[in-house]
Design a protein around this motif. Structure first.
Motif, mmCIF file in Angstrom:
data_model
loop_
_atom_site.group_PDB
_atom_site.id
_atom_site.type_symbol
_atom_site.label_atom_id
_atom_site.label_comp_id
_atom_site.label_asym_id
_atom_site.label_seq_id
_atom_site.Cartn_x
_atom_site.Cartn_y
_atom_site.Cartn_z
ATOM 1 N N GLY A 1 0.963 -1.129 0.021
ATOM 2 C CA GLY A 1 0.065 -0.025 0.029
ATOM 3 C C GLY A 1 0.822 1.256 -0.149
ATOM 4 O O GLY A 1 1.973 1.294 -0.505
ATOM 5 N N PHE A 2 0.528 2.091 0.787
ATOM 6 C CA PHE A 2 0.976 3.553 0.872
ATOM 7 C C PHE A 2 1.078 4.053 2.250
ATOM 8 O O PHE A 2 0.218 3.818 2.856
ATOM 9 C CB PHE A 2 0.306 4.356 0.009
ATOM 10 N N ALA A 3 2.289 4.448 2.710
ATOM 11 C CA ALA A 3 2.746 4.840 3.834
ATOM 12 C C ALA A 3 2.024 6.467 3.978
ATOM 13 O O ALA A 3 2.345 7.070 2.836
ATOM 14 C CB ALA A 3 4.205 4.991 4.275
ATOM 15 N N VAL A 4 1.510 6.763 4.959
ATOM 16 C CA VAL A 4 0.669 8.026 5.154
ATOM 17 C C VAL A 4 0.673 8.807 6.402
ATOM 18 O O VAL A 4 1.416 7.697 7.468
ATOM 19 C CB VAL A 4 -0.797 7.884 4.518
ATOM 20 N N ARG A 5 0.249 9.678 6.492
ATOM 21 C CA ARG A 5 0.111 10.324 7.823
ATOM 22 C C ARG A 5 -1.615 9.985 8.229
ATOM 23 O O ARG A 5 -2.293 10.433 6.993
ATOM 24 C CB ARG A 5 0.411 11.973 7.818
ATOM 25 N N ALA A 6 -1.922 9.273 9.055
ATOM 26 C CA ALA A 6 -3.282 8.854 9.221
ATOM 27 C C ALA A 6 -4.308 10.072 9.276
ATOM 28 O O ALA A 6 -5.219 10.108 8.516
ATOM 29 C CB ALA A 6 -3.456 8.231 10.386
ATOM 30 N N ALA A 7 -3.871 11.136 9.796
ATOM 31 C CA ALA A 7 -4.659 12.303 9.384
ATOM 32 C C ALA A 7 -5.223 12.801 8.196
ATOM 33 O O ALA A 7 -6.205 13.414 7.971
ATOM 34 C CB ALA A 7 -3.973 13.516 10.357
ATOM 35 N N ASP A 8 -4.418 12.456 7.291
ATOM 36 C CA ASP A 8 -4.530 12.933 5.835
ATOM 37 C C ASP A 8 -5.614 11.875 5.185
ATOM 38 O O ASP A 8 -6.031 11.942 4.019
ATOM 39 C CB ASP A 8 -3.430 12.794 5.021
ATOM 40 N N THR A 9 -6.175 10.833 5.926
ATOM 41 C CA THR A 9 -6.866 10.007 5.386
ATOM 42 C C THR A 9 -8.387 9.822 6.127
ATOM 43 O O THR A 9 -9.323 9.361 5.535
ATOM 44 C CB THR A 9 -6.653 8.426 5.510
ATOM 45 N N LEU B 1 9.090 1.500 7.450
ATOM 46 C CA LEU B 1 8.452 2.725 7.260
ATOM 47 C C LEU B 1 9.179 3.906 7.364
ATOM 48 O O LEU B 1 9.875 4.168 8.162
ATOM 49 C CB LEU B 1 7.288 2.861 8.675
ATOM 50 N N PRO B 2 8.877 4.611 6.447
ATOM 51 C CA PRO B 2 9.354 5.971 6.125
ATOM 52 C C PRO B 2 9.358 7.073 7.289
ATOM 53 O O PRO B 2 8.246 7.004 7.965
ATOM 54 C CB PRO B 2 9.341 6.505 4.761
ATOM 55 N N ALA B 3 10.135 7.995 7.643
ATOM 56 C CA ALA B 3 9.920 8.880 8.548
ATOM 57 C C ALA B 3 8.592 9.836 8.020
ATOM 58 O O ALA B 3 8.536 10.138 6.991
ATOM 59 C CB ALA B 3 11.121 9.766 8.703
ATOM 60 N N GLY B 4 8.166 10.238 9.186
ATOM 61 C CA GLY B 4 6.872 11.123 8.790
ATOM 62 C C GLY B 4 5.461 10.425 8.681
ATOM 63 O O GLY B 4 4.392 10.857 9.020
ATOM 64 N N GLY C 1 7.372 8.862 -3.751
ATOM 65 C CA GLY C 1 8.408 7.994 -4.025
ATOM 66 C C GLY C 1 7.997 6.344 -3.371
ATOM 67 O O GLY C 1 7.001 6.543 -3.178
ATOM 68 N N ALA C 2 8.984 5.834 -3.383
ATOM 69 C CA ALA C 2 8.637 4.158 -3.086
ATOM 70 C C ALA C 2 9.659 3.705 -2.143
ATOM 71 O O ALA C 2 10.972 4.322 -2.205
ATOM 72 C CB ALA C 2 8.440 3.336 -4.232
ATOM 73 N N VAL C 3 9.492 2.735 -1.438
ATOM 74 C CA VAL C 3 10.362 2.063 -0.319
ATOM 75 C C VAL C 3 10.666 0.778 -1.144
ATOM 76 O O VAL C 3 9.899 -0.104 -1.486
ATOM 77 C CB VAL C 3 9.731 1.852 1.001
ATOM 78 N N ARG C 4 12.119 0.396 -1.179
ATOM 79 C CA ARG C 4 12.595 -0.977 -1.477
ATOM 80 C C ARG C 4 12.656 -1.899 -0.620
ATOM 81 O O ARG C 4 13.013 -1.517 0.438
ATOM 82 C CB ARG C 4 13.580 -0.649 -2.270
ATOM 83 N N MET C 5 12.475 -3.206 -0.789
ATOM 84 C CA MET C 5 12.507 -4.115 0.156
ATOM 85 C C MET C 5 14.198 -4.493 0.419
ATOM 86 O O MET C 5 14.838 -4.247 -0.524
ATOM 87 C CB MET C 5 11.933 -5.538 -0.315
ATOM 88 N N GLY C 6 14.459 -4.618 1.731
ATOM 89 C CA GLY C 6 15.729 -4.933 2.270
ATOM 90 C C GLY C 6 16.621 -3.490 2.141
ATOM 91 O O GLY C 6 17.640 -3.602 2.188
ATOM 92 N N ALA C 7 15.881 -2.298 2.002
ATOM 93 C CA ALA C 7 16.733 -1.274 2.151
ATOM 94 C C ALA C 7 15.946 -0.071 2.730
ATOM 95 O O ALA C 7 14.876 0.038 3.190
ATOM 96 C CB ALA C 7 16.876 -0.506 0.511
ATOM 97 N N ALA C 8 16.775 1.007 3.291
ATOM 98 C CA ALA C 8 16.216 1.835 4.211
ATOM 99 C C ALA C 8 15.476 3.018 3.316
ATOM 100 O O ALA C 8 16.236 3.222 2.103
ATOM 101 C CB ALA C 8 17.354 2.686 4.995
ATOM 102 N N PRO C 9 14.432 3.529 3.769
ATOM 103 C CA PRO C 9 13.855 4.633 2.910
ATOM 104 C C PRO C 9 14.612 5.688 2.475
ATOM 105 O O PRO C 9 15.640 6.331 3.443
ATOM 106 C CB PRO C 9 12.705 5.250 3.684
ATOM 107 N N THR C 10 14.570 6.344 1.433
ATOM 108 C CA THR C 10 15.211 7.445 0.923
ATOM 109 C C THR C 10 14.357 8.657 0.848
ATOM 110 O O THR C 10 15.066 9.922 0.451
ATOM 111 C CB THR C 10 16.123 7.141 -0.586
ATOM 112 N N VAL C 11 13.277 8.365 1.236
ATOM 113 C CA VAL C 11 12.259 9.522 1.294
ATOM 114 C C VAL C 11 11.412 9.711 2.379
ATOM 115 O O VAL C 11 11.158 8.547 3.040
ATOM 116 C CB VAL C 11 11.423 9.635 -0.021
ATOM 117 N N ALA D 1 4.866 4.820 -1.483
ATOM 118 C CA ALA D 1 4.609 3.204 -1.890
ATOM 119 C C ALA D 1 5.416 2.471 -1.171
ATOM 120 O O ALA D 1 6.513 2.481 -1.162
ATOM 121 C CB ALA D 1 4.841 3.044 -3.439
ATOM 122 N N MET D 2 4.613 1.415 -0.680
ATOM 123 C CA MET D 2 5.359 0.463 0.430
ATOM 124 C C MET D 2 5.114 -1.129 -0.191
ATOM 125 O O MET D 2 3.888 -1.315 -0.269
ATOM 126 C CB MET D 2 4.466 0.666 1.682
#
Length: 406
Positions: A60-68, A109-112, A83-93, A102-103
């Motif tokens: 799915g998509f990582a979000v701020r819950a308040a935005d939904t 889970l990316p910051a924020g 942006g998107a998160v890749r498996m096995g790698a730290a988020p760059t966004v 995209a998750m």
């Protein structure tokens, strides 16, 4: 000893509650892949939190819950795809207000972000814009960094045999050596002039091959012990005492398969009394009344009836729990069981535990009977049922619990 069995039988419950040796086997470190069914000597703490990072449990998509909040099919929420998160790698966004990332399932889970909305409730209405039709609460669609196990918490407790899922949890935490109790060394001594090794090709009249010792060895191994076949001792006076003196120093438990006659059982009791203290001579159990329990300088000893069926039944009720206890497990893992209806009436005597072999077919337990010298009764059985001490029998049609043989 008088040569007569004028003993007062203890109940099996009394034996399990009262005959509790303090001996425990030493502790050793074993590799994780050899630790199945071993008993940890102490709780094994988690070196760090598991999974160690907040991760998505859905695509799915990582979000701020308040935005939904308030999103629905008729009134969707719209966020920018950052942006998107890749498996096995730290988020760059990172996720900022009004944005999403995209998750994949299992992604970091990316910051924020504080939630992941499932892809089924989203659509990309135009390049770079994601439509959300279901709200998600904070924490939805993800697991916290310490949600599996907190740092320092017990991965597995002490005193319980390790199961396959336990090994998986230990592996996830990076634990590759486990401190466990050593396998109890169980010396098995057979007695009787008539008993010969199973390798004996031809029997002369009166001889029998030692069927009990290999079966006991299997039961010991199944309970996590290390069987030591200590050979066959003839009925010569003093021979058994000498053999016990030899095997006791290298054993954590000694099991004696005694002769079937009164005289042979008296010889066993005399030999045991010469090297230790008899706790009881006689259990209120059928089959297996002439069972002997003793403490030999801190080493427990179980003297079993000579008939194979009786010996194996009693060892299952009393000896197997002893093997587990010596390995640090106070509550042995329960064997598999099933419920069934009794096919016929069973008579019993009050004050005695009856262990009845049964065959189970289509939910019906059919008792199997035969002399206690016949191992074929056990070999044909799917398991056994217990007629408890207070009962005087069970009626046909009674629902019973059948303990199944593995």
């Amino acid at each position: 000893m008088t040569g007569r069995e004028f003993f007062t039988a203890r109940t099996v419950a009394d034996a399990l509650a009262g005959f509790r040796p303090t001996l425990r086997t030493p502790v050793e470190d074993v590799p994780l892949y050899e630790a199945l069914h071993r008993v940890p000597a102490a709780p094994v703490p988690a070196p760090a939190a598991l999974p160690g990072f907040a991760r998505s449990t859905v695509d799915g998509f990582a979000v701020r819950a308040a935005d939904t909040y308030g999103a629905s099919d008729s009134l969707p929420s719209y966020v920018d795809l950052l942006g998107a998160v890749r498996m096995g790698a730290a988020p760059t966004v990172a996720v900022r207000p009004g944005g999403c990332v995209a998750m994949p399932t299992g992604g970091v889970l990316p910051a924020g972000a504080d939630a992941v909305v499932m892809v089924e409730y989203t659509a990309e209405t135009m390049p770079g814009t994601i439509e959300i039709t279901r709200p998600v609460a904070p924490g939805g669609g993800l697991v916290r960094a310490d949600e599996d196990v907190a740092a320092g918490a017990a991965l597995v407790p002490a005193g319980l045999p390790l199961r396959a899922p336990d090994l998986g949890l230990l592996a996830a935490a990076g634990v590759t050596l486990v401190p466990v109790h050593a396998r109890p060394r169980v010396a098995i001594v057979s007695t009787g002039d008539e008993v010969v090794p199973p390798t004996t090709r031809s029997l002369v009249p009166g001889q029998v091959r030692d069927a009990t010792a290999p079966a006991l060895a299997g039961m010991v191994a199944d309970a996590g012990g290390q069987p030591i076949l200590a050979g066959i001792v003839d009925d010569e006076p003093g021979a058994l005492k000498d053999r016990l003196t030899e095997v006791l120093p290298g054993a954590d438990l000694v099991v004696v398969s005694a002769g079937s006659s009164v005289g042979a059982r008296d010889e066993t009791a005399g030999a045991v009394a010469a090297v230790g203290e008899i706790w009881c001579h006689g259990l209120a159990i059928k089959p297996g009344k002439p069972t002997l329990l003793a403490d030999c300088g801190g080493i427990p000893l179980v003297g079993l009836p000579g008939n194979p069926l009786s010996a194996l039944v009693v060892f299952g009720q009393v000896g197997v729990p002893l093997v587990w206890r010596l390995a640090g497990c106070e509550s042995p893992p329960p064997p598999p069981s099933t419920r069934a209806r009794l096919a016929r009436d069973l008579a019993s005597a009050a004050g005695r535990l009856d262990v009845v072999q049964v065959r189970v077919r289509d939910g019906v337990a059919e008792p199997l009977f035969g002399p206690s010298a016949l191992l074929s009764v056990l070999a044909r059985a799917d398991g056994y049922l217990l007629v408890p001490e207070p009962a005087t029998g069970l009626d046909a049609g009674t629902e019973v619990e059948v303990v199944l043989y593995r």
